[in-house]
Write a protein that holds these residues in place. Structure first.
Motif, PDB file in Angstrom:
ATOM      1  N   GLN A   1       0.863  -1.178   0.000  1.00 44.61           N
ATOM      2  CA  GLN A   1       0.000   0.000   0.000  1.00 44.61           C
ATOM      3  C   GLN A   1       0.900   1.228   0.000  1.00 44.61           C
ATOM      4  OE1 GLN A   1      -3.139  -0.964   0.101  1.00 44.61           O
ATOM      5  NE2 GLN A   1      -3.124  -2.922   1.177  1.00 44.61           N
TER       6      GLN A   1
ATOM      7  N   TYR B   1      -1.776   6.246  -6.136  1.00 46.99           N
ATOM      8  CA  TYR B   1      -1.746   5.267  -5.061  1.00 46.99           C
ATOM      9  C   TYR B   1      -1.500   3.868  -5.614  1.00 46.99           C
ATOM     10  CZ  TYR B   1      -6.497   4.292  -6.598  1.00 46.99           C
ATOM     11  OH  TYR B   1      -7.596   3.965  -7.363  1.00 46.99           O
TER      12      TYR B   1
ATOM     13  N   THR C   1      -2.309  -0.203  -4.459  1.00 43.20           N
ATOM     14  CA  THR C   1      -2.912  -1.163  -3.537  1.00 43.20           C
ATOM     15  C   THR C   1      -3.338  -2.394  -4.300  1.00 43.20           C
ATOM     16  OG1 THR C   1      -4.678  -1.528  -1.908  1.00 43.20           O
ATOM     17  CG2 THR C   1      -5.203  -0.076  -3.754  1.00 43.20           C
TER      18      THR C   1
ATOM     19  N   ASP D   1      -5.743  -4.210  -2.920  1.00 42.70           N
ATOM     20  CA  ASP D   1      -7.118  -4.379  -2.467  1.00 42.70           C
ATOM     21  C   ASP D   1      -8.102  -3.884  -3.537  1.00 42.70           C
ATOM     22  OD1 ASP D   1      -6.343  -3.400   0.948  1.00 42.70           O
ATOM     23  OD2 ASP D   1      -6.217  -5.338  -0.063  1.00 42.70           O
TER      24      ASP D   1
ATOM     25  N   TYR E   1     -11.332  -0.008  -0.923  1.00 42.08           N
ATOM     26  CA  TYR E   1     -10.488   0.889  -0.136  1.00 42.08           C
ATOM     27  C   TYR E   1     -11.116   2.269  -0.154  1.00 42.08           C
ATOM     28  CZ  TYR E   1      -8.862   1.574  -4.954  1.00 42.08           C
ATOM     29  OH  TYR E   1      -8.810   1.772  -6.303  1.00 42.08           O
TER      30      TYR E   1
ATOM     31  N   PRO F   1      -6.744   0.937   3.384  1.00 41.73           N
ATOM     32  CA  PRO F   1      -7.001  -0.341   2.732  1.00 41.73           C
ATOM     33  C   PRO F   1      -8.177  -1.065   3.366  1.00 41.73           C
ATOM     34  CG  PRO F   1      -4.910  -0.379   3.944  1.00 41.73           C
ATOM     35  CD  PRO F   1      -5.549   0.949   4.198  1.00 41.73           C
TER      36      PRO F   1
ATOM     37  N   ARG G   1      -2.406   4.933   5.056  1.00 44.92           N
ATOM     38  CA  ARG G   1      -1.119   5.293   4.462  1.00 44.92           C
ATOM     39  C   ARG G   1      -1.238   6.698   3.887  1.00 44.92           C
ATOM     40  NH1 ARG G   1       1.660   0.358   4.062  1.00 44.92           N
ATOM     41  NH2 ARG G   1       0.553  -0.967   5.563  1.00 44.92           N
TER      42      ARG G   1
END
Lengths: 115, 118
Positions: free
Chosen positions: A2, A25, A27, A29, A32, A96, A104
């Motif tokens: 992340q 960003y 991630t 996931d 989020y 996340p 983050r």
């Protein structure tokens, strides 16, 4: 992993100019949240916006607008007709999925608006 | 609107002293967090706390740090023997949580405590 990247460390504009703060960003996931916070010289974190990963609609709130694009993993923030009071550090953040994961934050962009 | 509160707003302490930073999370929240922001740097996660125990902690959260929920409302961060590099803004946050769901629960931040170690 992340990660939030705000490539612009400092931006300086003259009052009434439009300015865009970039946020990219990373991630893995699929669900989020993304956030923008303003941190004035007094130090507190002022919440500006939250966007969930399912909602890619752009949002406008007064002079502020946000452009969320999942295809480029970006969540950019535009201030229209900037004012001196907009001078602050702006942080983009990623939350996340999961119940208690840490947020983050990006490194922040210091915006200076000159009269 | 309910909010997270933190006391004191500014704490000055001498190196080697113990400090306790206090937070009152939003009353129906279940998860509590501490973050740190060294001056001019980004906000960094320290620790999360749920059901009276630490859920996650970062590498920053070493043996000098501890957290506690001494009663039903307060959430504290203790630094046992402060160092100069502990000077920072410390933010407390809380979130609901509980049932598993797709979207994460939003964290609400307090106004921060500025810690100055001299």
């Amino acid at each position: 992993a992340q990660k939030v990247t705000q490539a612009q460390t400092e931006i300086s504009v003259v009052e009434k100019e439009d300015v865009t703060l970039d946020c990219v960003y990373e991630t893995r996931d699929t669900t989020y949240y993304l956030f923008w916070y303003k941190q004035p010289p007094s130090g507190e974190l002022v919440f500006l916006i939250r966007r969930n990963s399912f909602d890619e609609q752009n949002e406008i709130s007064g002079r502020y607008s946000w452009n969320f694009q999942k295809s480029t993993s970006s969540f950019n923030f535009t201030i229209t007709a900037s004012q001196v009071v907009d001078s602050a550090v702006y942080f983009c953040a990623l939350s996340p999925s999961g119940n208690n994961n840490d947020m983050r934050f990006g490194a922040g962009t210091r915006l200076t608006v000159k009269p | 609107e309910p909010e997270v509160t933190q006391t004191p707003s500014h704490q000055v302490t001498q190196m080697g002293q113990e400090v306790i930073l206090r937070c009152v999370p939003i009353s129906n929240h279940l998860y509590f967090y501490w973050y740190r922001q060294i001056l001019g740097q980004k906000v960094e996660f320290l620790v999360s706390f749920y059901n009276n125990e630490i859920s996650e902690k970062s590498e920053i959260f070493d043996d000098q740090f501890s957290v506690e929920r001494p009663d039903g409302s307060n959430f504290t961060l203790k630094i046992r023997s402060t160092k100069l590099e502990d000077s920072a803004m410390y933010f407390c946050a809380s979130s609901e949580g509980g049932e598993a769901r797709n979207l994460p629960y939003e964290q609400y931040f307090g106004p921060g405590t500025r810690l100055t170690v001299t």
